[in-house]
Each structure stands twice: as C-alpha cells, then as structure tokens.
Scaffold this motif. Structure first.
Motif, PDB file in Angstrom:
ATOM      1  N   ARG A  44       0.759  -1.129  -0.083  1.00 33.42           N
ATOM      2  CA  ARG A  44       0.042   0.053   0.038  1.00 33.42           C
ATOM      3  C   ARG A  44       0.855   1.004   0.116  1.00 33.42           C
ATOM      4  N   LEU A  45       0.464   2.121  -0.710  1.00 39.71           N
ATOM      5  CA  LEU A  45       1.071   3.715  -0.504  1.00 39.71           C
ATOM      6  C   LEU A  45      -0.126   4.511  -0.028  1.00 39.71           C
ATOM      7  N   VAL A  46       0.243   5.471   0.865  1.00 40.13           N
ATOM      8  CA  VAL A  46      -0.771   6.285   1.559  1.00 40.13           C
ATOM      9  C   VAL A  46       0.167   7.845   1.898  1.00 40.13           C
ATOM     10  N   LEU A  47      -0.580   8.784   0.965  1.00 35.31           N
ATOM     11  CA  LEU A  47      -0.114  10.132   0.976  1.00 35.31           C
ATOM     12  C   LEU A  47      -1.061  11.021   1.510  1.00 35.31           C
ATOM     13  N   LEU A  48      -0.247  12.115   1.931  1.00 38.89           N
ATOM     14  CA  LEU A  48      -1.119  13.308   2.379  1.00 38.89           C
ATOM     15  C   LEU A  48      -0.461  14.415   1.423  1.00 38.89           C
ATOM     16  N   VAL A  49      -1.117  14.957   0.841  1.00 36.12           N
ATOM     17  CA  VAL A  49      -0.762  16.246  -0.257  1.00 36.12           C
ATOM     18  C   VAL A  49      -1.841  17.265  -0.249  1.00 36.12           C
ATOM     19  N   TRP A  50      -1.076  18.705  -0.467  1.00 34.13           N
ATOM     20  CA  TRP A  50      -2.077  19.692  -0.448  1.00 34.13           C
ATOM     21  C   TRP A  50      -3.067  19.801  -1.513  1.00 34.13           C
ATOM     22  N   GLN A  51      -4.246  20.203  -1.596  1.00 32.77           N
ATOM     23  CA  GLN A  51      -4.904  20.482  -2.720  1.00 32.77           C
ATOM     24  C   GLN A  51      -4.751  22.005  -3.245  1.00 32.77           C
ATOM     25  N   GLU A  52      -5.534  22.470  -4.213  1.00 28.26           N
ATOM     26  CA  GLU A  52      -4.974  23.756  -4.898  1.00 28.26           C
ATOM     27  C   GLU A  52      -4.681  24.943  -3.958  1.00 28.26           C
ATOM     28  N   ARG A  53      -3.784  25.672  -4.514  1.00 26.14           N
ATOM     29  CA  ARG A  53      -3.273  26.870  -3.469  1.00 26.14           C
ATOM     30  C   ARG A  53      -4.400  27.668  -3.286  1.00 26.14           C
ATOM     31  N   ASP A  54      -5.493  27.858  -4.117  1.00 28.57           N
ATOM     32  CA  ASP A  54      -6.578  28.983  -3.731  1.00 28.57           C
ATOM     33  C   ASP A  54      -7.626  28.617  -2.806  1.00 28.57           C
ATOM     34  N   ARG A  55      -7.377  27.006  -2.418  1.00 27.74           N
ATOM     35  CA  ARG A  55      -8.102  26.376  -1.387  1.00 27.74           C
ATOM     36  C   ARG A  55      -7.399  26.352  -0.011  1.00 27.74           C
ATOM     37  N   ASN A  56      -6.220  26.767  -0.050  1.00 30.29           N
ATOM     38  CA  ASN A  56      -5.426  26.785   1.385  1.00 30.29           C
ATOM     39  C   ASN A  56      -5.019  28.221   1.547  1.00 30.29           C
ATOM     40  N   GLU A  57      -5.890  28.552   2.742  1.00 32.78           N
ATOM     41  CA  GLU A  57      -6.082  30.023   2.984  1.00 32.78           C
ATOM     42  C   GLU A  57      -4.334  30.393   3.727  1.00 32.78           C
ATOM     43  N   TRP A  58      -3.703  29.326   4.279  1.00 34.44           N
ATOM     44  CA  TRP A  58      -2.367  29.467   5.073  1.00 34.44           C
ATOM     45  C   TRP A  58      -1.667  30.025   3.978  1.00 34.44           C
ATOM     46  N   ALA A  59      -1.676  29.546   2.691  1.00 35.51           N
ATOM     47  CA  ALA A  59      -0.788  29.998   1.604  1.00 35.51           C
ATOM     48  C   ALA A  59      -0.986  31.406   1.045  1.00 35.51           C
ATOM     49  N   THR A  60      -2.448  31.575   0.694  1.00 31.68           N
ATOM     50  CA  THR A  60      -2.604  32.643   0.091  1.00 31.68           C
ATOM     51  C   THR A  60      -2.758  34.013   1.013  1.00 31.68           C
ATOM     52  N   ALA A  61      -3.499  33.639   2.222  1.00 27.60           N
ATOM     53  CA  ALA A  61      -3.393  35.104   2.946  1.00 27.60           C
ATOM     54  C   ALA A  61      -2.216  35.399   3.744  1.00 27.60           C
ATOM     55  N   ILE A  62      -1.218  34.493   3.886  1.00 30.16           N
ATOM     56  CA  ILE A  62       0.060  34.983   4.453  1.00 30.16           C
ATOM     57  C   ILE A  62       0.834  35.710   3.465  1.00 30.16           C
ATOM     58  N   ARG A  63       0.808  35.115   2.231  1.00 31.54           N
ATOM     59  CA  ARG A  63       1.489  35.698   0.928  1.00 31.54           C
ATOM     60  C   ARG A  63       0.977  37.092   0.842  1.00 31.54           C
ATOM     61  N   ARG A  64      -0.285  37.137   0.773  1.00 30.58           N
ATOM     62  CA  ARG A  64      -0.951  38.441   0.480  1.00 30.58           C
ATOM     63  C   ARG A  64      -0.593  39.409   1.186  1.00 30.58           C
ATOM     64  N   SER A  65      -0.253  38.972   2.844  1.00 32.01           N
ATOM     65  CA  SER A  65      -0.051  40.243   3.595  1.00 32.01           C
ATOM     66  C   SER A  65       1.210  40.458   3.589  1.00 32.01           C
ATOM     67  N   LEU A  66       2.081  39.921   2.724  1.00 32.43           N
ATOM     68  CA  LEU A  66       3.473  40.499   2.703  1.00 32.43           C
ATOM     69  C   LEU A  66       3.696  40.918   1.370  1.00 32.43           C
ATOM     70  N   THR A  67       3.047  40.746   0.250  1.00 28.03           N
ATOM     71  CA  THR A  67       3.417  41.134  -0.997  1.00 28.03           C
ATOM     72  C   THR A  67       2.224  41.725  -1.625  1.00 28.03           C
ATOM     73  N   ALA A  68       1.158  41.889  -0.851  1.00 36.30           N
ATOM     74  CA  ALA A  68      -0.111  42.370  -1.438  1.00 36.30           C
ATOM     75  C   ALA A  68      -0.631  41.531  -2.729  1.00 36.30           C
ATOM     76  N   THR A  69      -0.269  40.265  -2.949  1.00 33.73           N
ATOM     77  CA  THR A  69      -0.521  39.544  -4.008  1.00 33.73           C
ATOM     78  C   THR A  69      -0.594  37.969  -3.368  1.00 33.73           C
ATOM     79  N   SER A  70      -1.556  37.178  -3.781  1.00 33.67           N
ATOM     80  CA  SER A  70      -1.369  35.806  -3.519  1.00 33.67           C
ATOM     81  C   SER A  70      -0.874  34.849  -4.616  1.00 33.67           C
ATOM     82  N   ALA A  71      -0.440  35.453  -5.565  1.00 33.52           N
ATOM     83  CA  ALA A  71       0.136  34.854  -6.755  1.00 33.52           C
ATOM     84  C   ALA A  71       1.299  33.710  -6.181  1.00 33.52           C
TER      85      ALA A  71
END
Length: 256
Positions: free
Chosen positions: A126-153
C-alpha cells in the motif's frame, strides 16, 4: 521551540486523519518518504511493534532530531536514512506500506520517483500520501503571502501544490505502477501557535517568508511585517491561530 517542531504542531489535525488512513499493522514494514523530524515514522514504529519503520529525508538536521526523539522515546524498530527517495536504491519489495505526509510534492520527475518507491514495496503493497489541494483552497498559503506582498500569486521555485489535481496525480501513480488510486478530502485548519505573537515568530522563521522579506528594502519589510501581524491577529481564536486548508489523502496499491 524550533521550526522543525512547530511543523508537527501546525499539522496536528491532519496527522490524526493521516495516521488513521495509514492503518499500520503490527507486523508491517513501513517506509516513510520525506519523514522530516520523524513524527509519522515514530507513530508507524509504535503501531508496527513486531515490524519496523524506516524514515527517509534529504535534511541531515531534521534526521538528527528524528534520531534523538526516537532514542528518547525508546523506539528500537526504527531507522533513518539521509537519501533522495526519487533515486535511492531501496531493497526491492522490502516494505508492506509506503507513507508520506506532505513529502512527495517536490519530485523533479514524479513518475520516475513513484516508480522507484513502488519497487521498494511488495506486490499489492500500500501507498498512503497526504498532499495539498489547490493553492487557492489553502488560506495559509494565500493569506500570508498576500499580507507580505499584496498578492497571493504563487512564488517561483518548488511547488507544494503539484499533486493537487486528482486526475494528474492518478495518471502519475498509474504510470508508476500503482492501481486502485483513491482520494479522500481533508478539510482541517493549520495551527500556527497559541497566540498571534507566537505565530508571528514562527511564520517569520519559514524559509519562504525569510526569502521574500530579504528582497524588500527596510521600510517595505517593516510594512510587510505589520500586515503579517494584522493577518495573524485576525485569525486568532480561543484555540490559537488557525488558517483554513484543504488536502487529499491519496491511497493506492502497487500492481502485482
């Protein structure tokens, strides 16, 4: 508290679901890919009391900490190797179960990497992985980056969301010799600390944040830190600082 330890605390809700999905048996031989400081490896070793667990990672400092923690906890059926799971020559068909908690998204050639990992699993392993879904569904990635750069790109460099698309990931695993690929939605918060001050210190130690702030002049960096603190304040609850996130638990079996 170090960066290495904070990561385990950040993912505590995800880890409970991941551990349950892995379902390590008492005699399983487990390979933990991208094990970091070894939390998932140690949990596998405890569950596989008559088996064993091997943790593999590229980072020597993380593995040093993993070994110390394993020794402190008296685990004797556990070993760690500094190696690249993409190319390392594992003993063929050695393991019953391969697991990875956010450790497989940065493979340069994912089909080749998972083929190599598959060779380390016994047929039907068996193989069991935990991986992230899309960036725009992960507030930890988009909100923190937006606070630092004014963009969530998305930033340049390694992509932690490379396995977000189930169709793409299923095609990769199928081409690598796996079958029965399945996806389970994980909707849990990431936890950055008990309060915004602790979270602020923790986030500033993240490599991506350090690198981003290093590109700014002093006034801009100060403004970015101020915005970051405000974002963390806004996400502070009675249970700590939380950001929304979405991930997949991916399960598959090595073809016979």
């Amino acid at each position: 508290m170090s960066d290495l330890f904070d990561y385990d605390a950040e993912l505590r809700a995800h880890n409970e679901l991941f551990r349950a999905a892995a379902g390590v048996g008492p005699r399983d031989r487990v390979l933990d890919i991208g094990c970091g400081t070894g939390q998932s490896t140690r949990e596998a070793a405890r569950a596989a009391g008559e088996g064993s667990a091997v943790g593999v990672d590229l980072s020597a400092p993380m593995l040093d900490r993993a070994r110390r923690l394993s020794d402190d906890q008296g685990l004797r059926n556990i070993t760690y190797q500094q190696a690249d799971a993409q190319t390392h020559r594992f003993p063929p068909a050695r393991f019953d179960l391969g697991i990875s908690r956010f450790g497989t998204m940065f493979f340069a050639d994912p089909v080749a990497a998972f083929t190599n990992i598959g060779c380390a699993l016994r047929p039907e392993g068996r193989l069991v992985l935990l991986v992230w879904q899309e960036r725009d569904r992960n507030e930890w990635a988009t909100a923190i980056r937006r606070s630092l750069t004014a963009t969530s790109a998305p930033p340049e460099g390694p992509d932690p969301f490379s396995l977000a698309d189930p169709t793409v990931t299923k095609d990769i695993l199928t081409a690598a010799g796996f079958a029965g690929v399945d996806f389970t939605d994980v909707h849990e918060p990431v936890h950055y600390g008990p309060d915004s001050a602790t979270a602020f210190d923790a986030v500033l130690r993240l490599w991506e944040v350090r690198d981003l702030l290093a590109t700014l002049d002093a006034p801009a960096a100060d403004q970015a830190r101020t915005r970051l603190r405000a974002t963390l304040d806004a996400h502070t609850t009675a249970d700590g600082v939380h950001f929304d996130s979405r991930a997949w638990i991916v399960t598959a079996r090595r073809c016979p």
